[in-house]
Design an enzyme around this catalytic site. Structure first.
Site, mmCIF file in Angstrom:
data_model
loop_
_atom_site.group_PDB
_atom_site.id
_atom_site.type_symbol
_atom_site.label_atom_id
_atom_site.label_comp_id
_atom_site.label_asym_id
_atom_site.label_seq_id
_atom_site.Cartn_x
_atom_site.Cartn_y
_atom_site.Cartn_z
ATOM 1 N N LYS A 188 5.663 -5.538 7.962
ATOM 2 C CA LYS A 188 5.662 -6.244 6.670
ATOM 3 C C LYS A 188 5.335 -5.277 5.533
ATOM 4 O O LYS A 188 4.233 -4.757 5.432
ATOM 5 C CB LYS A 188 4.618 -7.374 6.647
ATOM 6 C CG LYS A 188 4.798 -8.236 5.391
ATOM 7 C CD LYS A 188 3.602 -9.044 5.025
ATOM 8 C CE LYS A 188 2.699 -8.401 4.002
ATOM 9 N NZ LYS A 188 3.260 -8.252 2.660
ATOM 10 N N GLY A 240 -4.498 -0.901 3.923
ATOM 11 C CA GLY A 240 -4.674 -1.686 2.701
ATOM 12 C C GLY A 240 -6.141 -1.769 2.327
ATOM 13 O O GLY A 240 -6.913 -0.848 2.615
ATOM 14 N N SER A 241 -6.516 -2.868 1.696
ATOM 15 C CA SER A 241 -7.880 -2.980 1.177
ATOM 16 C C SER A 241 -8.882 -3.258 2.293
ATOM 17 O O SER A 241 -8.556 -3.853 3.317
ATOM 18 C CB SER A 241 -7.939 -4.090 0.138
ATOM 19 O OG SER A 241 -7.629 -5.320 0.748
ATOM 20 N N THR A 242 -10.114 -2.837 2.061
ATOM 21 C CA THR A 242 -11.188 -3.064 3.029
ATOM 22 C C THR A 242 -11.415 -4.559 3.234
ATOM 23 O O THR A 242 -11.641 -5.019 4.358
ATOM 24 C CB THR A 242 -12.469 -2.359 2.539
ATOM 25 O OG1 THR A 242 -12.194 -0.949 2.514
ATOM 26 C CG2 THR A 242 -13.650 -2.610 3.453
ATOM 27 N N GLU A 243 -11.285 -5.316 2.148
ATOM 28 C CA GLU A 243 -11.514 -6.766 2.223
ATOM 29 C C GLU A 243 -10.538 -7.435 3.206
ATOM 30 O O GLU A 243 -10.945 -8.181 4.099
ATOM 31 C CB GLU A 243 -11.300 -7.316 0.815
ATOM 32 C CG GLU A 243 -11.727 -8.731 0.609
ATOM 33 C CD GLU A 243 -11.194 -9.223 -0.744
ATOM 34 O OE1 GLU A 243 -10.773 -8.389 -1.569
ATOM 35 O OE2 GLU A 243 -11.186 -10.445 -0.923
ATOM 36 N N GLY A 245 -8.744 -5.882 5.464
ATOM 37 C CA GLY A 245 -8.982 -5.266 6.776
ATOM 38 C C GLY A 245 -10.083 -5.982 7.535
ATOM 39 O O GLY A 245 -9.967 -6.246 8.739
ATOM 40 N N GLU A 262 -6.640 1.307 8.360
ATOM 41 C CA GLU A 262 -6.768 2.437 7.434
ATOM 42 C C GLU A 262 -7.020 1.817 6.071
ATOM 43 O O GLU A 262 -6.124 1.216 5.484
ATOM 44 C CB GLU A 262 -5.479 3.268 7.473
ATOM 45 C CG GLU A 262 -5.692 4.688 6.990
ATOM 46 C CD GLU A 262 -5.384 4.830 5.524
ATOM 47 O OE1 GLU A 262 -6.321 4.606 4.716
ATOM 48 O OE2 GLU A 262 -4.240 5.134 5.180
ATOM 49 N N CYS A 296 -5.446 6.133 -1.205
ATOM 50 C CA CYS A 296 -6.699 5.739 -0.540
ATOM 51 C C CYS A 296 -7.642 6.928 -0.417
ATOM 52 O O CYS A 296 -8.853 6.774 -0.470
ATOM 53 C CB CYS A 296 -6.410 5.120 0.815
ATOM 54 S SG CYS A 296 -5.237 6.067 1.771
ATOM 55 N N GLU A 393 -13.746 1.380 -5.264
ATOM 56 C CA GLU A 393 -12.435 2.021 -5.298
ATOM 57 C C GLU A 393 -11.664 1.468 -6.498
ATOM 58 O O GLU A 393 -11.389 0.270 -6.566
ATOM 59 C CB GLU A 393 -11.690 1.710 -4.000
ATOM 60 C CG GLU A 393 -10.392 2.451 -3.885
ATOM 61 C CD GLU A 393 -9.665 2.187 -2.567
ATOM 62 O OE1 GLU A 393 -9.597 1.022 -2.141
ATOM 63 O OE2 GLU A 393 -9.152 3.149 -1.980
HETATM 64 P P1 NDP Z 1 -4.094 -5.646 0.240
HETATM 65 O O1 NDP Z 1 -5.057 -5.187 1.263
HETATM 66 O O2 NDP Z 1 -4.090 -7.074 -0.137
HETATM 67 O O3 NDP Z 1 -2.601 -5.287 0.700
HETATM 68 C C1 NDP Z 1 -2.214 -4.510 1.806
HETATM 69 C C2 NDP Z 1 -1.171 -5.248 2.655
HETATM 70 O O4 NDP Z 1 -1.768 -6.371 3.317
HETATM 71 C C3 NDP Z 1 -0.014 -5.829 1.841
HETATM 72 O O5 NDP Z 1 1.175 -5.780 2.597
HETATM 73 C C4 NDP Z 1 -0.484 -7.249 1.655
HETATM 74 O O6 NDP Z 1 0.533 -8.125 1.314
HETATM 75 C C5 NDP Z 1 -1.062 -7.561 3.008
HETATM 76 N N1 NDP Z 1 -1.988 -8.693 3.042
HETATM 77 C C6 NDP Z 1 -2.639 -9.302 2.011
HETATM 78 N N2 NDP Z 1 -3.419 -10.304 2.468
HETATM 79 C C7 NDP Z 1 -3.265 -10.329 3.817
HETATM 80 C C8 NDP Z 1 -3.826 -11.127 4.866
HETATM 81 N N3 NDP Z 1 -4.706 -12.088 4.621
HETATM 82 N N4 NDP Z 1 -3.461 -10.874 6.126
HETATM 83 C C9 NDP Z 1 -2.595 -9.872 6.423
HETATM 84 N N5 NDP Z 1 -2.035 -9.096 5.473
HETATM 85 C C10 NDP Z 1 -2.365 -9.309 4.183
HETATM 86 O O7 NDP Z 1 -4.256 -4.752 -1.036
HETATM 87 P P2 NDP Z 1 -3.902 -5.163 -2.544
HETATM 88 O O8 NDP Z 1 -2.465 -4.905 -2.734
HETATM 89 O O9 NDP Z 1 -4.369 -6.541 -2.870
HETATM 90 O O10 NDP Z 1 -4.782 -4.147 -3.362
HETATM 91 C C11 NDP Z 1 -6.146 -4.448 -3.662
HETATM 92 C C12 NDP Z 1 -6.994 -3.239 -3.613
HETATM 93 O O11 NDP Z 1 -6.952 -2.704 -2.294
HETATM 94 C C13 NDP Z 1 -6.529 -2.107 -4.485
HETATM 95 O O12 NDP Z 1 -7.005 -2.224 -5.762
HETATM 96 C C14 NDP Z 1 -7.078 -0.927 -3.764
HETATM 97 O O13 NDP Z 1 -8.394 -0.714 -4.170
HETATM 98 C C15 NDP Z 1 -7.048 -1.326 -2.321
HETATM 99 N N6 NDP Z 1 -5.890 -0.769 -1.601
HETATM 100 C C16 NDP Z 1 -6.108 0.238 -0.762
HETATM 101 C C17 NDP Z 1 -5.061 0.808 -0.085
HETATM 102 C C18 NDP Z 1 -5.256 1.926 0.842
HETATM 103 O O14 NDP Z 1 -4.294 2.614 1.196
HETATM 104 N N7 NDP Z 1 -6.463 2.170 1.293
HETATM 105 C C19 NDP Z 1 -3.682 0.361 -0.289
HETATM 106 C C20 NDP Z 1 -3.556 -0.775 -1.158
HETATM 107 C C21 NDP Z 1 -4.637 -1.289 -1.791
HETATM 108 P P3 NDP Z 1 0.844 -8.339 -0.249
HETATM 109 O O15 NDP Z 1 1.297 -7.035 -0.771
HETATM 110 O O16 NDP Z 1 1.925 -9.294 -0.222
HETATM 111 O O17 NDP Z 1 -0.411 -8.842 -0.865
#
Ligand code: NDP
Length: 491
Positions: A188, A240-243, A245, A262, A296, A393
């Protein structure tokens, strides 16, 4: 004329990369079982630099995700897992070569949909994405040697969820090791950057990858959640985000599914008083303004030795005046558009918090385009450890500067974070690099450089930056199960 004004007077002619090489469809379906599946719902994906709509993209439902997982299972149990590893490798080599051949098309689309400067998509994202497929293609038929006496086998269907900061590169990081190990995949992409993943489906067609080996379902967080929850998935890989994750980890607890995370970072970039300052300034700029700071492992906390703070910050500010912010498709652009309105709002909120908490802000004079999402390169000095801009972050082009007096204090401050993804050390002394690196609790430590990536090198974090490694041999392990009995003779 002051030196600063002299820099500002240096005008560049526009050098736009042509968009003509990219042919966009009006609407895209979901790539399931080797064909396009019509989604019930769609949304519009835009260019963050202009807010111009680019295409309608599917919002995959739980049912669509179920169909994709079903297709991946069928492919795993059918042709794919029975294929000789050397044959599997050939598909990966083909994908790598096709990415190289179509690199310009992918780079333009990546910059168009994600906002990153074309020189980064062209010179970093695309070459690295191809390199990951080449690298893992090489391992596909050597797993028995890579994991001697452990009988490596694929785990089955991998669910992969990737973010918007390096859309195609993250796809490559995830797909290449999973396929090399013999798994099938449902991936995804992020909601805001689906287009290069959808174009990649055409590469899969050209490579004649068997149907169902890779399935791509677009959509928002609900699609990601449906993939995580699906009982037919054997392993989840998330960046993606820690939250999010943490939420995924809670969801998977007790299910027996594999998981690698990650997540975020708040890397310290440490500059000692013996460092070559001009070189360090380039490293600092690359560390935090590369990809608008949407990285990240970005070097978002600069730790500078007190005795060189003044000259270093002066040089850094002067360098910022030369950064060109604007059209991502212009070959001269250094800092492109912020990826989304939501991310811009988050950056603005944290920058306002930094000002309220008493840090001193510097932004070079620069004209930002009126349409789209933009944020000027920013430096905060007088930052305290307790400030939100030193702890959270920001994921934008915002640097927080802190100082230290002794190496011990530098290490203590660098490690004073919930994260542990990366760090940088700048010093002339090799012994000091080693001393510092051994004490930093970070998955990657760069010495006299920053943001260097290589497919052979494992990447991943400690603490709230997640667990599991991607890249290198380590990156194959989460996609394999091992029959340890094989250590017995005849086992
Ligand atoms: P997210 O963690 O929401 O997004 C990462 C991926 O997870 C996207 O494909 C997202 O889909 C998907 N996702 C969102 N919610 C869920 C869920 N409940 N279950 C499974 N998958 C999900 O990051 P954000 O885009 O909201 O960014 C927010 C913050 O996260 C940023 O400001 C940054 O600080 C941090 N971040 C860190 C990253 C890293 O590489 N460490 C990368 C991206 C963000 P969708 O895009 O549709 O929301």
């Amino acid at each position: 004329m002051t030196e600063e004004l002299a820099f500002r007077g240096f005008e560049y002619a526009a050098a736009p990369e042509s968009r003509a090489i990219v042919r966009l469809d009006d609407a895209y379906g979901l790539f399931v079982g080797g064909g396009w599946r019509e989604p019930a719902e769609t949304y519009t994906t835009i260019s963050p630099a202009s807010e111009e709509p680019l295409a309608h993209v599917g919002q995959a439902s739980a049912e669509d995700v179920g169909a994709a997982v079903g297709a991946a299972r069928e492919a795993f149990e059918g042709e794919w897992s029975a294929l000789r590893p050397a044959e599997r490798a050939k598909y990966l080599f083909r994908i790598a070569r096709l990415l190289q051949e179509r690199a310009r098309e992918f780079a333009v689309l990546e910059s168009l949909n994600g906002g990153k400067p074309i020189k980064e998509s062209r010179d970093v994202d695309l070459p690295l994405a191809a390199a990951h497929f080449f690298y893992y293609a090489g391992w596909a038929d050597k797993l028995e040697y890579a994991f001697a006496n452990r009988r490596p086998r694929p785990i089955g269907v991998a669910g992969q969820i990737i973010p918007w900061n390096f859309p195609l590169l993250m796809l490559a990081w995830k797909l290449a090791p999973a396929l090399a190990a013999g798994n099938t995949v449902v991936l995804k992409p992020a909601e805001t950057t689906p287009l290069t993943a959808l174009l990649f489906c055409d590469v899969l067609r050209q490579a004649e990858l068997p149907a169902g080996v890779v399935n791509i379902v677009t959509g928002d967080g609900r699609t990601g959640a449906a993939l995580v929850e699906h009982p037919g998935v054997d392993k989840i890989a998330f960046t993606g985000s820690t939250e999010v994750g943490k939420a995924i980890q809670r969801e998977l607890a007790g299910t027996g599914k594999g998981l690698t995370l990650e997540l975020g970072g708040k890397a310290a970039n440490i500059v000692f008083d013996d460092a070559p300052l001009d070189q360090a300034v380039e490293g600092i700029v690359n560390g935090i303004y590369f990809n608008q700071g949407h990285v990240c492992c970005a070097g978002s906390r600069l730790l500078v030795q007190e005795s060189i703070q003044q000259p270093l910050i002066e040089k850094l500010k002067r360098r910022l005046t030369t950064l060109r912010v604007g059209d991502p498709l212009d070959k001269n652009t250094d800092v492109g558009a912020i990826n989304s309105a939501a991310q811009l709002q988050r950056i603005e909120e944290l920058v306002a918090a930094g000002q309220q908490e008493g840090a001193e802000i510097y932004q070079p004079p620069c004209r930002l385009p009126e349409q789209g999402y933009w944020f000027a390169p920013t430096v905060f000095t007088n930052v305290a450890q307790s400030h939100r801009i030193a702890q959270e972050e920001i994921f934008g082009p915002v640097l927080s500067v802190l100082t230290f007096r002794t190496p011990e204090e530098a290490v203590e401050k660098a490690n004073n974070t919930a994260y542990g993804l990366s760090a940088g050390v700048w010093t002339e002394k090799g012994s000091r690099i080693l001393w510092t690196a051994q004490r930093l609790r970070a998955g990657v430590v760069w010495a006299n450089t920053f943001n260097r990536f290589d497919p052979t090198s494992p990447f991943g974090g400690y603490k709230e930056s997640g667990f599991g490694r991607e890249g290198g041999l380590h990156g194959l392990e989460p996609y394999l199960r091992f029959d340890e009995d094989a250590t017995e003779w005849g086992g």
